[in-house]
Design an enzyme around this catalytic site. Structure first.
Site, PDB file in Angstrom:
ATOM      1  N   ASP A 167      -8.555   0.901   7.630  1.00 35.47           N
ATOM      2  CA  ASP A 167      -9.935   0.434   7.452  1.00 35.47           C
ATOM      3  C   ASP A 167     -10.071  -0.895   8.187  1.00 35.47           C
ATOM      4  O   ASP A 167     -10.175  -1.964   7.573  1.00 35.47           O
ATOM      5  CB  ASP A 167     -10.244   0.284   5.959  1.00 35.47           C
ATOM      6  CG  ASP A 167     -10.164   1.622   5.250  1.00 35.47           C
ATOM      7  OD1 ASP A 167     -10.995   2.492   5.549  1.00 35.47           O
ATOM      8  OD2 ASP A 167      -9.248   1.824   4.429  1.00 35.47           O
TER       9      ASP A 167
ATOM     10  N   SER B 126      -7.498   9.407   0.798  1.00 32.53           N
ATOM     11  CA  SER B 126      -7.760  10.163  -0.436  1.00 32.53           C
ATOM     12  C   SER B 126      -8.620  11.378  -0.116  1.00 32.53           C
ATOM     13  O   SER B 126      -8.582  12.383  -0.816  1.00 32.53           O
ATOM     14  CB  SER B 126      -8.499   9.286  -1.442  1.00 32.53           C
ATOM     15  OG  SER B 126      -7.856   8.053  -1.543  1.00 32.53           O
TER      16      SER B 126
ATOM     17  N   GLY C 155      -0.324   5.860   1.714  1.00 33.92           N
ATOM     18  CA  GLY C 155      -0.859   4.614   2.279  1.00 33.92           C
ATOM     19  C   GLY C 155      -0.878   3.515   1.223  1.00 33.92           C
ATOM     20  O   GLY C 155      -0.507   2.366   1.479  1.00 33.92           O
ATOM     21  N   HIS C 156      -1.321   3.872  -0.010  1.00 34.98           N
ATOM     22  CA  HIS C 156      -1.325   2.878  -1.097  1.00 34.98           C
ATOM     23  C   HIS C 156       0.105   2.477  -1.465  1.00 34.98           C
ATOM     24  O   HIS C 156       0.376   1.317  -1.780  1.00 34.98           O
ATOM     25  CB  HIS C 156      -2.008   3.453  -2.341  1.00 34.98           C
ATOM     26  CG  HIS C 156      -3.466   3.732  -2.162  1.00 34.98           C
ATOM     27  ND1 HIS C 156      -3.962   4.999  -2.025  1.00 34.98           N
ATOM     28  CD2 HIS C 156      -4.532   2.896  -2.082  1.00 34.98           C
ATOM     29  CE1 HIS C 156      -5.268   4.942  -1.893  1.00 34.98           C
ATOM     30  NE2 HIS C 156      -5.647   3.687  -1.914  1.00 34.98           N
TER      31      HIS C 156
ATOM     32  N   LEU D 149      -4.559   7.583  -5.332  1.00 32.91           N
ATOM     33  CA  LEU D 149      -3.476   6.943  -4.570  1.00 32.91           C
ATOM     34  C   LEU D 149      -2.649   7.938  -3.746  1.00 32.91           C
ATOM     35  O   LEU D 149      -2.419   9.068  -4.172  1.00 32.91           O
ATOM     36  CB  LEU D 149      -2.551   6.167  -5.531  1.00 32.91           C
ATOM     37  CG  LEU D 149      -2.911   4.687  -5.705  1.00 32.91           C
ATOM     38  CD1 LEU D 149      -4.349   4.466  -6.079  1.00 32.91           C
ATOM     39  CD2 LEU D 149      -1.999   4.022  -6.706  1.00 32.91           C
ATOM     40  N   HIS D 150      -2.235   7.492  -2.568  1.00 32.67           N
ATOM     41  CA  HIS D 150      -1.434   8.308  -1.649  1.00 32.67           C
ATOM     42  C   HIS D 150      -0.402   7.405  -0.976  1.00 32.67           C
ATOM     43  O   HIS D 150      -0.272   6.213  -1.352  1.00 32.67           O
ATOM     44  CB  HIS D 150      -2.337   9.001  -0.621  1.00 32.67           C
ATOM     45  CG  HIS D 150      -3.277   8.061   0.079  1.00 32.67           C
ATOM     46  ND1 HIS D 150      -2.853   7.074   0.939  1.00 32.67           N
ATOM     47  CD2 HIS D 150      -4.630   7.942   0.020  1.00 32.67           C
ATOM     48  CE1 HIS D 150      -3.895   6.408   1.400  1.00 32.67           C
ATOM     49  NE2 HIS D 150      -4.980   6.899   0.853  1.00 32.67           N
TER      50      HIS D 150
ATOM     51  N   GLN E 283     -13.169  -3.146   7.497  1.00 29.53           N
ATOM     52  CA  GLN E 283     -13.050  -3.711   6.135  1.00 29.53           C
ATOM     53  C   GLN E 283     -12.041  -4.864   6.141  1.00 29.53           C
ATOM     54  O   GLN E 283     -12.290  -5.932   5.570  1.00 29.53           O
ATOM     55  CB  GLN E 283     -12.595  -2.614   5.174  1.00 29.53           C
ATOM     56  CG  GLN E 283     -12.080  -3.106   3.841  1.00 29.53           C
ATOM     57  CD  GLN E 283     -11.762  -1.980   2.876  1.00 29.53           C
ATOM     58  OE1 GLN E 283     -12.655  -1.354   2.345  1.00 29.53           O
ATOM     59  NE2 GLN E 283     -10.484  -1.717   2.637  1.00 29.53           N
TER      60      GLN E 283
HETATM   61  O1  PAF Z   1     -10.177   0.354   0.717  1.00 25.50           O
HETATM   62  C1  PAF Z   1     -10.490   0.606  -0.472  1.00 25.50           C
HETATM   63  O2  PAF Z   1      -9.836   1.394  -1.139  1.00 25.50           O
HETATM   64  C2  PAF Z   1     -11.697  -0.078  -1.084  1.00 25.50           C
HETATM   65  O3  PAF Z   1     -12.697  -0.288  -0.143  1.00 25.50           O
HETATM   66  C3  PAF Z   1     -11.354  -1.378  -1.825  1.00 25.50           C
HETATM   67  C4  PAF Z   1     -10.764  -2.419  -0.892  1.00 25.50           C
HETATM   68  C5  PAF Z   1     -10.366  -1.073  -2.954  1.00 25.50           C
HETATM   69  C6  PAF Z   1     -12.614  -1.985  -2.467  1.00 25.50           C
HETATM   70  O4  PAF Z   1     -13.166  -1.138  -3.421  1.00 25.50           O
END
Ligand code: PAF
Length: 285
Positions: A147, A183, A33-34, A30-31, A150
């Site tokens: 992302d 990360s 962004g999280h 975690l950083h 994603q």
């Molecule tokens: O973006 C991420 O950290 C990953 O792709 C996720 C969404 C947790 C799925 O494993």
């Protein structure tokens, strides 16, 4: 903060949670962004669930699964500080029991850009996010704009598979030099970290060109390529400009097609700095 390790226990916990329930999926490591994702979830949700699961199916054979910079105790401390109520931290065997072969295929959008360079990656992401959605049944789920592909896949999955979960995008967090938090910065030497500034610089140059009237994707891609190729430690995987909603290339200005809604283009790059692969994007509007 409760830590839950099985799907059965997660389901029974879910039944007692205060709505709305938000999910922030993470791989660990975690950083800032999280922290922004967790903070945004905390502001809106009655209950915040964060998942901590290093998902093997989204890593290719020669990728960094074995060295991924996750540190469980540190990650849990970050989650606790951010006010997370429930951590869902299953084992690999819990999420992928032996013989489990079903996957979620994002379709054509899963084959371009990241999908073309990391085969199976986006299918792995869609599959685990679907499983996390089913195990935690959130009302809201938070994903970073860094992302971008994603994020678009998760949005489509939520719509197409009728999850009816609101997907909340959170703006990219950058360090003082403009580097999008990742990360993977843990892998960079000081010299590589300076070289990595080229990633955001290339996107800023694309934005300047766009604002100056250059709206063709090949011209904009050329701008980004030139900037990145001038950095000796950088190798370009791709530089692309697409329509944000469709991920289709934007029409060239002389193609006769009507100019795309200019508020909806995305410039995206993937660059290797030494052995570290970084991605980033900006909206062009
Ligand atoms: O973006 C991420 O950290 C990953 O792709 C996720 C969404 C947790 C799925 O494993």
């Amino acid at each position: 903060m409760r830590i839950i390790e099985t799907v059965v226990a997660m389901r029974s916990e879910r039944a007692s949670l205060t709505s709305p329930v938000a999910l922030v999926p993470t791989l660990g490591g975690l950083h800032a962004g999280h922290e922004a994702l967790l903070g945004a979830a905390r502001e809106r949700a009655g209950t915040v669930i964060a998942s901590l699961f290093l998902n093997p199916t989204q890593f290719g054979e020669n990728e960094d699964l074995d060295h991924y910079p996750a540190d469980r105790e540190r990650d849990l401390a970050v989650m606790r500080n951010a006010g997370v109520d429930v951590v869902f931290a299953p084992s690999v065997g819990e999420m992928y029991p032996p013989g489990d072969a079903f996957t979620v295929d994002p379709g054509p959008i899963g084959e371009i850009l990241e999908g073309a360079h990391r085969h199976g990656h986006l299918r792995g992401v869609a599959t685990i996010v679907a499983k996390l959605f089913i195990a935690t049944r959130p009302d809201l789920a938070y994903f970073g704009e860094k992302d971008a592909q994603q994020l678009e896949i998760v949005r489509r999955m939520s719509r197409n598979l009728l999850f009816e979960i609101e997907i909340v995008p959170v703006p990219t967090v950058r360090d003082g030099r403009g580097l999008a938090m990742s990360s993977r910065h843990a892998y960079l030497s000081e010299e590589e970290r300076s070289a990595a500034e080229v990633v955001y610089r290339s996107l800023r140059c694309a934005r300047e060109a766009w604002n100056g009237g250059t709206h063709g994707s090949s011209a904009l891609e050329g701008v980004m390529r030139t900037v990145i190729e001038a950095e000796p430690l950088a190798t370009l995987d791709y530089a692309a400009v697409v329509e944000a909603a469709t991920f289709e290339p934007i029409p060239e200005p002389d193609s006769g097609a009507s100019v795309v809604s200019r508020t909806a283009a995305l410039a995206l790059v993937a660059v290797r700095i030494g052995n570290t692969r970084l991605i980033d994007n900006v909206r062009l509007d």
